[in-house]
Design a protein around this motif. Structure first.
Motif, PDB file in Angstrom:
ATOM      1  N   SER A 128       0.832  -1.209   0.000  1.00  0.00           N
ATOM      2  CA  SER A 128       0.000   0.000   0.000  1.00  0.00           C
ATOM      3  C   SER A 128       0.865   1.258   0.000  1.00  0.00           C
ATOM      4  O   SER A 128       0.589   2.223  -0.746  1.00  0.00           O
ATOM      5  CB  SER A 128      -0.925  -0.004   1.220  1.00  0.00           C
ATOM      6  N   MET A 129       1.929   1.258   0.807  1.00  0.00           N
ATOM      7  CA  MET A 129       2.788   2.435   0.877  1.00  0.00           C
ATOM      8  C   MET A 129       3.565   2.639  -0.420  1.00  0.00           C
ATOM      9  O   MET A 129       3.706   3.765  -0.913  1.00  0.00           O
ATOM     10  CB  MET A 129       3.755   2.326   2.057  1.00  0.00           C
ATOM     11  N   VAL A 130       4.032   1.548  -1.002  1.00  0.00           N
ATOM     12  CA  VAL A 130       4.745   1.619  -2.280  1.00  0.00           C
ATOM     13  C   VAL A 130       3.830   2.191  -3.364  1.00  0.00           C
ATOM     14  O   VAL A 130       4.232   3.036  -4.171  1.00  0.00           O
ATOM     15  CB  VAL A 130       5.253   0.214  -2.667  1.00  0.00           C
ATOM     16  N   GLN A 131       2.590   1.741  -3.366  1.00  0.00           N
ATOM     17  CA  GLN A 131       1.625   2.233  -4.357  1.00  0.00           C
ATOM     18  C   GLN A 131       1.302   3.707  -4.128  1.00  0.00           C
ATOM     19  O   GLN A 131       1.115   4.469  -5.077  1.00  0.00           O
ATOM     20  CB  GLN A 131       0.351   1.383  -4.313  1.00  0.00           C
ATOM     21  N   GLU A 132       1.266   4.094  -2.869  1.00  0.00           N
ATOM     22  CA  GLU A 132       0.999   5.492  -2.531  1.00  0.00           C
ATOM     23  C   GLU A 132       2.070   6.412  -3.131  1.00  0.00           C
ATOM     24  O   GLU A 132       1.779   7.528  -3.565  1.00  0.00           O
ATOM     25  CB  GLU A 132       0.974   5.632  -1.003  1.00  0.00           C
ATOM     26  N   ARG A 138       9.338  -0.010  -9.595  1.00  0.00           N
ATOM     27  CA  ARG A 138      10.759  -0.004  -9.216  1.00  0.00           C
ATOM     28  C   ARG A 138      11.002  -0.684  -7.870  1.00  0.00           C
ATOM     29  O   ARG A 138      12.045  -0.495  -7.263  1.00  0.00           O
ATOM     30  CB  ARG A 138      11.274   1.437  -9.184  1.00  0.00           C
ATOM     31  N   ILE A 139      10.043  -1.487  -7.429  1.00  0.00           N
ATOM     32  CA  ILE A 139      10.157  -2.179  -6.139  1.00  0.00           C
ATOM     33  C   ILE A 139      10.236  -3.681  -6.358  1.00  0.00           C
ATOM     34  O   ILE A 139       9.519  -4.245  -7.187  1.00  0.00           O
ATOM     35  CB  ILE A 139       8.949  -1.856  -5.233  1.00  0.00           C
ATOM     36  N   LYS A 160       6.801  -7.122  -8.099  1.00  0.00           N
ATOM     37  CA  LYS A 160       7.907  -8.055  -8.343  1.00  0.00           C
ATOM     38  C   LYS A 160       8.350  -8.667  -7.016  1.00  0.00           C
ATOM     39  O   LYS A 160       8.445  -7.969  -6.007  1.00  0.00           O
ATOM     40  CB  LYS A 160       9.086  -7.333  -8.992  1.00  0.00           C
ATOM     41  N   THR A 161       8.659  -9.957  -7.045  1.00  0.00           N
ATOM     42  CA  THR A 161       9.118 -10.647  -5.836  1.00  0.00           C
ATOM     43  C   THR A 161      10.419 -11.390  -6.115  1.00  0.00           C
ATOM     44  O   THR A 161      10.673 -11.843  -7.236  1.00  0.00           O
ATOM     45  CB  THR A 161       8.067 -11.642  -5.301  1.00  0.00           C
TER      46      THR A 161
END
Length: 246
Positions: A128-132, A138-139, A160-161
């Motif tokens: 959620s924070m990455v999307q925010e 890039r994650i 990506k994992t």
């Protein structure tokens, strides 16, 4: 041909106290194109960047991250253990790194430290924070807890994992495909050139860790790995430039 990602391990941790803003900024100065760091959660639910479950090694406080409110944790000195010149460095929040990365092209590898402490729900919170911050592309989310990686894909299939592991898995690219992972974050000795090529043929990247020796760095570059996790981003940058010129 895509250039190998130069992941600074916990930031430029050979030169600065690991997982601090000083280490992340220094990594950029030293040529890093990626940052690798570790995510945990405080008692009151803040996402912080620290490797050990205990605060002891880097701050001298014997408590666990999960048992301390952020207000207390943010007051701890996370720099003096490394050098007096870093006295007063703090354990950063995840959003501080995302803010730093926002206006760069850095790839950010967030390792979810949820093997010893389960941190239920941390996957959704990090995503959620990455999307925010609109940094999803890039994650890379990695973990030794592969159930957690499966959950990340269930929450956001586009994320990506990377599978963290230590030993020589048999046909790890097949395992990666089975859990829809994008990359193999293998310990440096669990990487052979034929495996790198085979994995690439299946669309799976190799990002070995933690590689500091110059001979090993060059060997893995010549294997064709997609990224290398190192404490010395300047060494890797110099070798990549030399190979490019040759």
């Amino acid at each position: 041909m895509q250039q190998t990602i130069n992941f600074a391990h916990r930031g430029a941790s050979a030169y600065c106290p690991e997982n601090t803003m000083a280490a992340f900024r220094r990594a950029i100065e030293l040529g890093a194109t990626g940052i690798e760091t570790d995510v945990q959660r405080t008692k009151d639910g803040r996402l912080v960047l620290i490797h050990d479950e205990s605060l002891k090694r880097t701050t001298g406080d014997a408590r666990l991250v999960k048992d301390v409110d952020y207000s207390e944790l943010s007051a701890l000195d996370a720099g003096s253990w490394f050098s007096d010149s870093f006295a007063g460095e703090r354990i950063p929040l995840l959003e501080e790194l995302l803010e730093l990365a926002k206006d760069t092209e850095l790839v950010i590898n967030l390792e979810l430290k949820n093997g010893v402490v389960p941190y239920e729900g941390i996957e959704a919170e990090v995503i959620s924070m990455v999307q925010e911050y609109e940094l999803g592309e890039r994650i890379i989310l990695s973990s030794f807890n592969h159930y957690s990686l499966v959950l990340c894909k269930e929450i956001a299939p586009e994320v990506k994992t990377g599978i963290l592991y230590m030993e020589g898995l048999y046909q790890p690219w097949e395992y990666a495909k089975s859990i829809k992972a994008n990359a193999l974050h293998a310990y440096k000795y669990a990487v052979l050139p034929q495996w790198v090529q085979e994995a690439a043929g299946h669309g799976i990247a190799y990002h070995p860790f933690t590689v500091n020796d110059e001979i090993e760095l060059e060997r893995l570059l010549r294997f064709g790995v997609s990224g290398i996790i190192t404490d010395y981003p300047d060494r890797l940058d110099a070798i990549m430039r030399r190979i490019e010129r040759s």
